[in-house]
Design an enzyme around this catalytic site. Structure first.
Site, PDB file in Angstrom:
ATOM      1  N   HIS A  54       0.986  -0.957   0.088  1.00  0.00           N
ATOM      2  CA  HIS A  54      -0.294   0.085   0.124  1.00  0.00           C
ATOM      3  C   HIS A  54       1.388   1.421  -0.050  1.00  0.00           C
ATOM      4  O   HIS A  54       1.932   1.365   0.083  1.00  0.00           O
ATOM      5  CB  HIS A  54      -0.743  -0.475   1.584  1.00  0.00           C
ATOM      6  CG  HIS A  54      -0.793  -0.334   2.403  1.00  0.00           C
ATOM      7  ND1 HIS A  54      -0.643  -0.820   3.367  1.00  0.00           N
ATOM      8  CD2 HIS A  54       0.878   0.832   2.905  1.00  0.00           C
ATOM      9  CE1 HIS A  54      -0.264  -0.767   4.805  1.00  0.00           C
ATOM     10  NE2 HIS A  54       0.926   0.545   4.415  1.00  0.00           N
TER      11      HIS A  54
HETATM   12  P1  TYD Z   1      -2.015  -3.992   7.027  1.00  0.00           P
HETATM   13  O1  TYD Z   1      -2.449  -2.649   6.524  1.00  0.00           O
HETATM   14  O2  TYD Z   1      -2.488  -4.927   6.372  1.00  0.00           O
HETATM   15  O3  TYD Z   1      -0.693  -3.996   8.023  1.00  0.00           O
HETATM   16  P2  TYD Z   1       0.544  -4.352   6.715  1.00  0.00           P
HETATM   17  O4  TYD Z   1       1.433  -2.824   7.374  1.00  0.00           O
HETATM   18  O5  TYD Z   1       1.602  -5.580   7.214  1.00  0.00           O
HETATM   19  O6  TYD Z   1       0.278  -3.869   5.630  1.00  0.00           O
HETATM   20  O7  TYD Z   1      -3.639  -3.917   8.434  1.00  0.00           O
HETATM   21  C1  TYD Z   1      -3.810  -5.470   9.035  1.00  0.00           C
HETATM   22  C2  TYD Z   1      -4.606  -4.733   9.807  1.00  0.00           C
HETATM   23  O8  TYD Z   1      -4.742  -4.128  11.008  1.00  0.00           O
HETATM   24  C3  TYD Z   1      -6.001  -3.375   8.934  1.00  0.00           C
HETATM   25  O9  TYD Z   1      -7.127  -4.644   9.257  1.00  0.00           O
HETATM   26  C4  TYD Z   1      -6.019  -2.628   9.227  1.00  0.00           C
HETATM   27  C5  TYD Z   1      -5.460  -2.965  11.109  1.00  0.00           C
HETATM   28  N1  TYD Z   1      -4.498  -1.817  11.428  1.00  0.00           N
HETATM   29  C6  TYD Z   1      -5.285  -0.945  12.816  1.00  0.00           C
HETATM   30  O10 TYD Z   1      -6.008  -1.125  12.922  1.00  0.00           O
HETATM   31  N2  TYD Z   1      -4.207  -0.224  12.896  1.00  0.00           N
HETATM   32  C7  TYD Z   1      -2.674   0.410  12.242  1.00  0.00           C
HETATM   33  O11 TYD Z   1      -2.384   0.819  12.652  1.00  0.00           O
HETATM   34  C8  TYD Z   1      -2.386  -0.783  11.344  1.00  0.00           C
HETATM   35  C9  TYD Z   1      -1.406  -0.527  10.968  1.00  0.00           C
HETATM   36  C10 TYD Z   1      -3.214  -1.432  11.402  1.00  0.00           C
END
Ligand code: TYD
Length: 143
Positions: A54
């Site tokens: 992302h």
């Molecule tokens: P995600 O963005 O997929 O993690 P990565 O950093 O691997 O891309 O996040 C996984 C899940 O956690 C998603 O449902 C969103 C939640 N999340 C939060 O609620 N707060 C946060 O600060 C983060 C990083 C993720």
């Protein structure tokens, strides 16, 4: 915007002594450029897992592998590079509007992430084509 202006490898001070290491990260331009609003950490990801995938419209990040190693591929829509995080004193600063993939986590990897903003799913771009589209609009506006 050139990719080299959108990330920076940082080296934090270590106040260690014979009792062990102590690494300090202060916000507000002291050790990292922003005020830290959120901290999260990722561990237990298998080596073949790809995380991130992302870009963020607003949030800036600093990543530190406080234990173990991982790789971060960063891409601004035109250029990309791979940084290996492999020292607890090493940080990777990422500006907003950079696509990031984190992968090749070692089994002991603990990836600490500091963010300049609270979590808001609306400022995440999770589709690469959408990211490219927004980059193109941004560069048109800047011309
Ligand atoms: P995600 O963005 O997929 O993690 P990565 O950093 O691997 O891309 O996040 C996984 C899940 O956690 C998603 O449902 C969103 C939640 N999340 C939060 O609620 N707060 C946060 O600060 C983060 C990083 C993720």
């Amino acid at each position: 915007m050139k990719l080299k202006d959108q990330y920076k490898v940082l080296e934090f001070l270590d106040f260690g002594d014979d009792r062990g290491n102590l690494v300090v990260i202060e916000g507000d331009g002291i050790d990292i450029p922003f005020s830290i609003k959120r901290v999260f950490y990722i561990y237990g990801s298998d080596e073949e897992v790809m995380r991130g995938q992302h870009a963020n419209r607003i949030t800036e990040f600093v990543m530190v592998n406080v234990c173990g190693t991982s790789k971060v591929r960063i891409d601004n829509g035109y250029e990309s590079t791979v940084i290996e995080l492999n020292k607890p004193r090493m940080g990777l600063y990422l500006s907003s509007m950079v696509w990031k993939d984190m992968y090749e986590f070692s089994s002991d990897s603990i990836l600490l992430v500091m963010a300049s903003m609270h979590y808001d799913s609306n400022e995440y771009i999770r589709n690469y084509d959408e990211f490219k589209k927004e980059i193109a609009i941004e560069s048109e506006v800047q011309e």
